[in-house]
Design a protein around this motif. Structure first.
Motif, short mmCIF file in Angstrom:
data_model
loop_
_atom_site.label_atom_id
_atom_site.label_comp_id
_atom_site.label_asym_id
_atom_site.label_seq_id
_atom_site.Cartn_x
_atom_site.Cartn_y
_atom_site.Cartn_z
N ARG A 129 -10.81 -0.50 -7.56
CA ARG A 129 -10.52 -0.74 -6.14
C ARG A 129 -10.41 0.61 -5.45
NH1 ARG A 129 -6.03 -4.97 -4.34
NH2 ARG A 129 -7.82 -6.32 -4.85
N ILE A 130 -11.19 0.81 -4.40
CA ILE A 130 -11.23 2.08 -3.70
C ILE A 130 -10.96 1.85 -2.22
CG2 ILE A 130 -12.64 4.09 -3.10
CD1 ILE A 130 -14.22 3.63 -5.66
N GLY A 131 -10.02 2.60 -1.67
CA GLY A 131 -9.73 2.51 -0.24
C GLY A 131 -8.26 2.27 0.02
N ARG A 132 -7.95 1.87 1.22
CA ARG A 132 -6.56 1.61 1.61
C ARG A 132 -6.13 0.28 0.99
NH1 ARG A 132 -5.30 3.24 7.54
NH2 ARG A 132 -5.73 5.22 6.48
N GLU A 145 5.76 1.82 -2.10
CA GLU A 145 5.75 2.09 -0.66
C GLU A 145 5.11 3.44 -0.37
OE1 GLU A 145 5.48 1.95 2.57
OE2 GLU A 145 7.32 0.79 2.89
N GLY A 146 3.93 3.41 0.26
CA GLY A 146 3.26 4.65 0.63
C GLY A 146 3.56 5.12 2.03
N PHE A 157 -1.38 2.37 0.44
CA PHE A 157 -1.75 3.69 -0.06
C PHE A 157 -3.23 3.90 0.20
CE2 PHE A 157 1.79 2.40 -2.73
CZ PHE A 157 2.52 3.56 -2.94
N ASP A 158 -3.62 5.13 0.48
CA ASP A 158 -5.02 5.52 0.40
C ASP A 158 -5.24 5.96 -1.03
OD1 ASP A 158 -5.35 4.96 3.06
OD2 ASP A 158 -5.21 7.03 3.73
N TYR A 177 -5.39 7.20 -8.45
CA TYR A 177 -5.32 8.45 -7.69
C TYR A 177 -4.87 8.12 -6.28
CZ TYR A 177 -6.64 12.57 -5.02
OH TYR A 177 -6.62 13.65 -4.18
N ILE A 178 -3.85 8.84 -5.79
CA ILE A 178 -3.27 8.59 -4.47
C ILE A 178 -3.45 9.82 -3.60
CG2 ILE A 178 -1.11 8.17 -3.20
CD1 ILE A 178 -0.14 6.58 -5.65
#
Length: 456
Positions: A129-132, A145-146, A157-158, A177-178
């Motif tokens: 899964r890639i993205g926000r 919680e980002g 999170f991005d 990866y954040i």
């Protein structure tokens, strides 16, 4: 006559088949969508535990609405987006008493979810899964919680997340990866041009997480976390509608964390959850060495009302002023109201917004399903500071420095789900502060919130 009946029967059968086919086509449509509207009324008394402050009492409404859509290109690849807006209206404090506050506030209109999913990559039990996106690991103690500064408006999170499922050993492995921006100015920016702070610094990190479901009757997790904090040197725009009583400082440094978690049924009635982590690295030009433990024991009566008793103990190390090292526990991405809504407003007295640290917490509680639609939860927390020293030197005047007792905290919830579309809750909390806080910051404080959500 028989021919006529056959014709009617055939026509009815054809209509039924046609209807069933239409429903099936609709059910398998590559595009799905939905949304929700959340209305909250909130009362907070004595923020900062100082009844004489003009910003001590808060009365306000929050209206959040979200609209989401998901498109599946095939059974393995899909994309999801969710558009969000939240506005607020404050009755108190009044702007005449506190000019920086906006009595009416309309926030950004932006995507709090926007990600691509891919499954069964190269025929392997691997998904990406890639993205926000939203991420919750375990019970969210350290990763959930980002965006802590905007409250419960968003939790995203991005990030990029890869998950490998090793079914033969009952284990999933996550590599995450954040890269979290301090404000909402990064793509996809707000459609109405609003740029708002969402955390105090630019945060990047890597998480390695393993979850096993075969070794215990429940979950057995192990993880490694790396987090890099880079101070936000751009003039901030902390949302004035939040009306924080104190600044929420930014951090700089590199934090490493190694931990484990178990959540298991011991018997038919007893269950245990425990998580421990050691942290090291650097924070604000000091070497970091910190420790945290979070545990809970449940007793389930297994009766018609699903009565349950629980006891919890949590320890988060504090900074020893007599040491060159920094021993203060860092909640990483766990800054959300895990056990208290009210304490979110009080943590800035000796820490950061929603940033639990320097803590001993003993908890006793009871829950029951008093109606098929309704749960009741009651809790008592006794709170101490692990060290008689705050997280930041600038906060020394806000604590007494000669006592460790933070206070008695009482919380109660009524949660209800009337049907698949309508849910809500009522929560009330009361804090009787102890002598850990400075003499002018020991006024009792309460928090009350009513919430109604409509989902479609």
């Amino acid at each position: 006559m028989i021919s006529k009946k056959k014709t009617l029967l055939a026509g009815g059968l054809a209509a039924a088949i046609s209807c069933t086919t239409a429903i099936a086509q609709e059910a398998t449509s590559p595009f799905t969508w939905g949304g929700d509207v959340r209305l909250r009324q909130i009362f907070v008394d004595n923020v900062g535990l100082d009844a004489d402050s003009k910003t001590a009492d808060r009365t306000f409404e929050r209206l959040r609405t979200r609209l989401w859509g998901n498109y599946a290109f095939d059974q393995n690849v899909s994309v999801k987006a969710r558009l969000l807006w939240e506005g607020r209206h404050y009755q108190s404090p009044n702007r005449s008493d506190y000019p920086p506050l906006e009595n009416w506030y309309s926030g950004g209109i932006f995507f709090d979810l926007l990600h691509v999913d891919a499954k069964n990559i190269a025929g392997l039990p691997l998904s990406v899964r890639i993205g926000r996106q939203e991420i919750m690991l375990g019970n969210g103690w350290l990763v959930f919680e980002g965006t802590p500064i905007d409250g419960s408006r968003t939790f995203s999170f991005d990030a990029a997340r890869a998950t490998y499922s090793a079914e033969d050993i009952g284990t999933t492995f996550d590599l995450i990866y954040i890269d979290e921006n301090p404000d909402t100015g990064r793509f996809p920016q707000a459609l109405n041009g609003e740029v708002e702070d969402q955390t105090e610094q630019h945060e990047t990190g890597v998480v390695l997480y393993a979850n096993n479901k075969t070794l215990l009757d429940g979950d057995l997790d192990g993880y490694f976390i790396y987090k890099h904090d880079d101070p936000n040197n751009t003039p901030g725009n902390i949302r004035v509608n939040n009306g924080y009583p104190f600044a929420s400082p930014g951090n700089a440094g590199d934090i490493y964390a190694l931990g484990g978690r178990a959540d298991t049924n011991l018997t038919e009635n007893w269950a245990l959850r425990a998580e421990a982590v050691y942290q090291w690295g650097t924070r604000n030009d000091r070497d970091l060495s910190a420790f945290g433990l979070n545990s809970r024991l449940n007793y389930n009566f297994n009766d018609a009302l699903k009565n349950q008793l629980h006891a919890s103990y949590e320890y988060l190390s504090g900074d020893d002023p007599n040491s060159d090292e920094d021993e203060g526990f860092d909640p990483l991405w766990g800054r959300w109201p895990q056990w208290s809504e009210l304490m979110v407003y009080q943590w800035p007295l000796d820490g950061r917004v929603a940033g639990a640290s320097n803590l001993h917490r003993l908890n006793l509680g009871w829950t029951a399903q008093v109606h098929p639609t309704t749960w009741v939860l009651l809790d008592y927390h006794a709170l101490w500071a692990a060290e008689q020293y705050p997280s930041y030197p600038s906060q020394v005047s806000l604590i007494s420095g000669d006592d460790s007792f933070r206070g008695h905290l009482f919380t109660g919830w009524i949660r209800t789900k009337l049907n698949k579309n309508v849910s809500g809750h009522l929560v009330a909390e009361y804090l009787m502060p102890g002598d850990y806080y400075a003499e002018n910051r020991r006024n009792d404080s309460f928090f009350v919130r009513a919430e109604l959500i409509y989902t479609w």
